[in-house]
Design a protein around this motif. Structure first.
Motif, PDB file in Angstrom:
ATOM      1  N   ARG A   2       0.815  -1.220   0.000  1.00  0.00           N
ATOM      2  CA  ARG A   2       0.000   0.000   0.000  1.00  0.00           C
ATOM      3  C   ARG A   2       0.846   1.265   0.000  1.00  0.00           C
ATOM      4  O   ARG A   2       0.308   2.372  -0.047  1.00  0.00           O
ATOM      5  CB  ARG A   2      -0.933  -0.025   1.208  1.00  0.00           C
ATOM      6  CG  ARG A   2      -1.891  -1.210   1.189  1.00  0.00           C
ATOM      7  CD  ARG A   2      -2.692  -1.337   2.462  1.00  0.00           C
ATOM      8  NE  ARG A   2      -3.592  -0.222   2.669  1.00  0.00           N
ATOM      9  CZ  ARG A   2      -4.408  -0.107   3.715  1.00  0.00           C
ATOM     10  NH1 ARG A   2      -4.417  -1.055   4.648  1.00  0.00           N
ATOM     11  NH2 ARG A   2      -5.181   0.931   3.841  1.00  0.00           N
ATOM     12  N   TRP A   3       2.167   1.108   0.057  1.00  0.00           N
ATOM     13  CA  TRP A   3       3.042   2.276  -0.004  1.00  0.00           C
ATOM     14  C   TRP A   3       3.084   2.841  -1.412  1.00  0.00           C
ATOM     15  O   TRP A   3       2.831   2.143  -2.395  1.00  0.00           O
ATOM     16  CB  TRP A   3       4.457   1.912   0.443  1.00  0.00           C
ATOM     17  CG  TRP A   3       4.564   1.553   1.892  1.00  0.00           C
ATOM     18  CD1 TRP A   3       3.572   1.578   2.828  1.00  0.00           C
ATOM     19  CD2 TRP A   3       5.730   1.081   2.559  1.00  0.00           C
ATOM     20  NE1 TRP A   3       4.038   1.169   4.042  1.00  0.00           N
ATOM     21  CE2 TRP A   3       5.365   0.848   3.915  1.00  0.00           C
ATOM     22  CE3 TRP A   3       7.036   0.838   2.163  1.00  0.00           C
ATOM     23  CZ2 TRP A   3       6.273   0.382   4.863  1.00  0.00           C
ATOM     24  CZ3 TRP A   3       7.941   0.374   3.100  1.00  0.00           C
ATOM     25  CH2 TRP A   3       7.560   0.154   4.438  1.00  0.00           C
ATOM     26  N   ARG A   4       3.424   4.117  -1.529  1.00  0.00           N
ATOM     27  CA  ARG A   4       3.574   4.765  -2.833  1.00  0.00           C
ATOM     28  C   ARG A   4       5.048   5.037  -3.092  1.00  0.00           C
ATOM     29  O   ARG A   4       5.774   5.486  -2.205  1.00  0.00           O
ATOM     30  CB  ARG A   4       2.784   6.077  -2.875  1.00  0.00           C
ATOM     31  CG  ARG A   4       1.282   5.910  -2.740  1.00  0.00           C
ATOM     32  CD  ARG A   4       0.557   7.167  -3.231  1.00  0.00           C
ATOM     33  NE  ARG A   4       1.011   8.370  -2.567  1.00  0.00           N
ATOM     34  CZ  ARG A   4       0.466   8.867  -1.464  1.00  0.00           C
ATOM     35  NH1 ARG A   4      -0.556   8.258  -0.905  1.00  0.00           N
ATOM     36  NH2 ARG A   4       0.930   9.988  -0.930  1.00  0.00           N
ATOM     37  N   PHE A   5       5.464   4.773  -4.316  1.00  0.00           N
ATOM     38  CA  PHE A   5       6.860   4.956  -4.697  1.00  0.00           C
ATOM     39  C   PHE A   5       6.965   5.963  -5.831  1.00  0.00           C
ATOM     40  O   PHE A   5       6.065   6.076  -6.661  1.00  0.00           O
ATOM     41  CB  PHE A   5       7.478   3.625  -5.157  1.00  0.00           C
ATOM     42  CG  PHE A   5       7.556   2.584  -4.073  1.00  0.00           C
ATOM     43  CD1 PHE A   5       8.692   2.451  -3.297  1.00  0.00           C
ATOM     44  CD2 PHE A   5       6.487   1.739  -3.835  1.00  0.00           C
ATOM     45  CE1 PHE A   5       8.758   1.488  -2.299  1.00  0.00           C
ATOM     46  CE2 PHE A   5       6.541   0.771  -2.842  1.00  0.00           C
ATOM     47  CZ  PHE A   5       7.685   0.645  -2.071  1.00  0.00           C
ATOM     48  N   SER A   6       8.070   6.692  -5.848  1.00  0.00           N
ATOM     49  CA  SER A   6       8.391   7.542  -6.992  1.00  0.00           C
ATOM     50  C   SER A   6       9.614   6.942  -7.673  1.00  0.00           C
ATOM     51  O   SER A   6      10.493   6.392  -7.014  1.00  0.00           O
ATOM     52  CB  SER A   6       8.689   8.977  -6.535  1.00  0.00           C
ATOM     53  OG  SER A   6       9.791   9.013  -5.649  1.00  0.00           O
ATOM     54  N   PRO A   7       9.678   6.991  -9.010  1.00  0.00           N
ATOM     55  CA  PRO A   7      10.779   6.330  -9.715  1.00  0.00           C
ATOM     56  C   PRO A   7      12.124   6.995  -9.479  1.00  0.00           C
ATOM     57  O   PRO A   7      12.206   8.196  -9.219  1.00  0.00           O
ATOM     58  CB  PRO A   7      10.359   6.433 -11.182  1.00  0.00           C
ATOM     59  CG  PRO A   7       9.483   7.648 -11.233  1.00  0.00           C
ATOM     60  CD  PRO A   7       8.745   7.671  -9.928  1.00  0.00           C
ATOM     61  N   ALA A   8      13.163   6.211  -9.572  1.00  0.00           N
ATOM     62  CA  ALA A   8      14.518   6.763  -9.555  1.00  0.00           C
ATOM     63  C   ALA A   8      14.770   7.443 -10.890  1.00  0.00           C
ATOM     64  O   ALA A   8      14.128   7.143 -11.896  1.00  0.00           O
ATOM     65  CB  ALA A   8      15.529   5.653  -9.317  1.00  0.00           C
TER      66      ALA A   8
END
Length: 292
Positions: A142-148
């Motif tokens: 359920r976490w949100r990630f931003s791309p490298a």
């Protein structure tokens, strides 16, 4: 092909040698553009740390990432920004374990985040208590990630981090030792309930049931794009390849085709004392002659 201790080496002239494919110079230049397969950096060795991201939102992760671009000698050094994570759900120690007196614990994960910032895969590497795996796994999904980003271009990454749980909450941190299990037993005096197996711990060496050679372009060889590529990965209880990545010195074009091929491999399901396990392994490919 012979496996030993979880490592696989290409047989001379056979498995591990790449297939040759024709590719025009223009197509080859296009193949060198991001994104591609992940690149590996181990904690405790060379590390790439993202900058400019608040530590609360994105702890200093140990990264595995792929850089696809032109020769570094022809352009200024690019800027790398780590993947970001927003902890939208904080895992908690289950109430039953609290009642039983558990006050703290930790779970170490490896996760794949694609170039769009989507969580594509994850594995539990180690856990102080097996009952902490489920709440941590549910929270991560359920976490949100931003791309490298590498020189502005989005790239996929593999992130290794540890969730430290206590009665007051959870802290997510970059793993600072290669083997958390050794850390627990040496410092905390606490054996792990779960950890993935090492290659020398399984009942018999891994055997490849399906092998796929990288699609190595003949034009790449003519341009001198050659060398030895080692792909590091995990083999799960079903014999599937999980989270493949390559070493940092690998040429970007070679790293991409090696990782794509490795994802298609299939192995005998590993066991330890008769029980299905996940094991770490590696496979070497040689492109255009002797590896560098």
């Amino acid at each position: 092909m012979k496996g030993r201790g979880g490592r696989f080496e290409p047989a001379p002239g056979g498995a591990g040698r790449s297939a040759s494919h024709r590719l025009s110079p223009a197509s080859l230049r296009g193949a060198l553009a991001p994104p591609g397969g992940p690149r590996l950096e181990k904690c405790g060795a060379r590390e790439y740390i993202g900058r400019g991201i608040p530590p609360v939102m994105n702890p200093k992760f140990c990264l595995v990432f792929l850089i696809m671009g032109l020769s570094a000698a022809a352009v200024p050094p690019p800027v790398f920004e780590s993947a970001g994570v927003v902890v939208t759900v904080e895992p908690q120690i289950p109430a039953r374990l609290r009642m039983e007196g558990l006050r703290d614990g930790r779970v170490t994960f490896a996760v794949d985040v694609d170039a769009e910032g989507k969580l594509t895969d994850w594995l539990v590497l180690e856990a102080s208590h097996a009952d902490l795996i489920a709440p941590c796994s549910e929270a991560i999904q359920r976490w949100r990630f931003s791309p490298a980003r590498y020189d502005g271009a989005r790239v996929p990454v593999r992130v290794k981090f540890t969730v430290n749980l206590s009665m007051t909450g959870a802290v997510i941190s970059r793993t600072v030792v290669d083997t958390v299990g050794d850390f627990f037993e040496r410092v905390a005096g606490r054996p792990l309930d779960y950890r993935i197996s090492r290659g020398n711990e399984i009942d018999r060496p891994l055997e490849a049931l399906n092998r796929v050679s990288p699609a190595y372009a003949s034009e790449a060889q003519r341009q001198g794009v050659a060398g030895r590529v080692t792909v590091f990965f995990f083999v799960d209880e079903r014999g599937q390849v999980r989270l493949p990545a390559v070493s940092a010195e690998t040429h970007p074009y070679l790293s991409g085709i090696a990782v794509r091929a490795m994802r298609e491999w299939k192995f005998t399901p590993p066991t330890r004392e008769g029980r299905p396990v996940t094991v770490e392994a590696s496979q070497a490919f040689v492109f255009g002659g002797e590896g560098k």
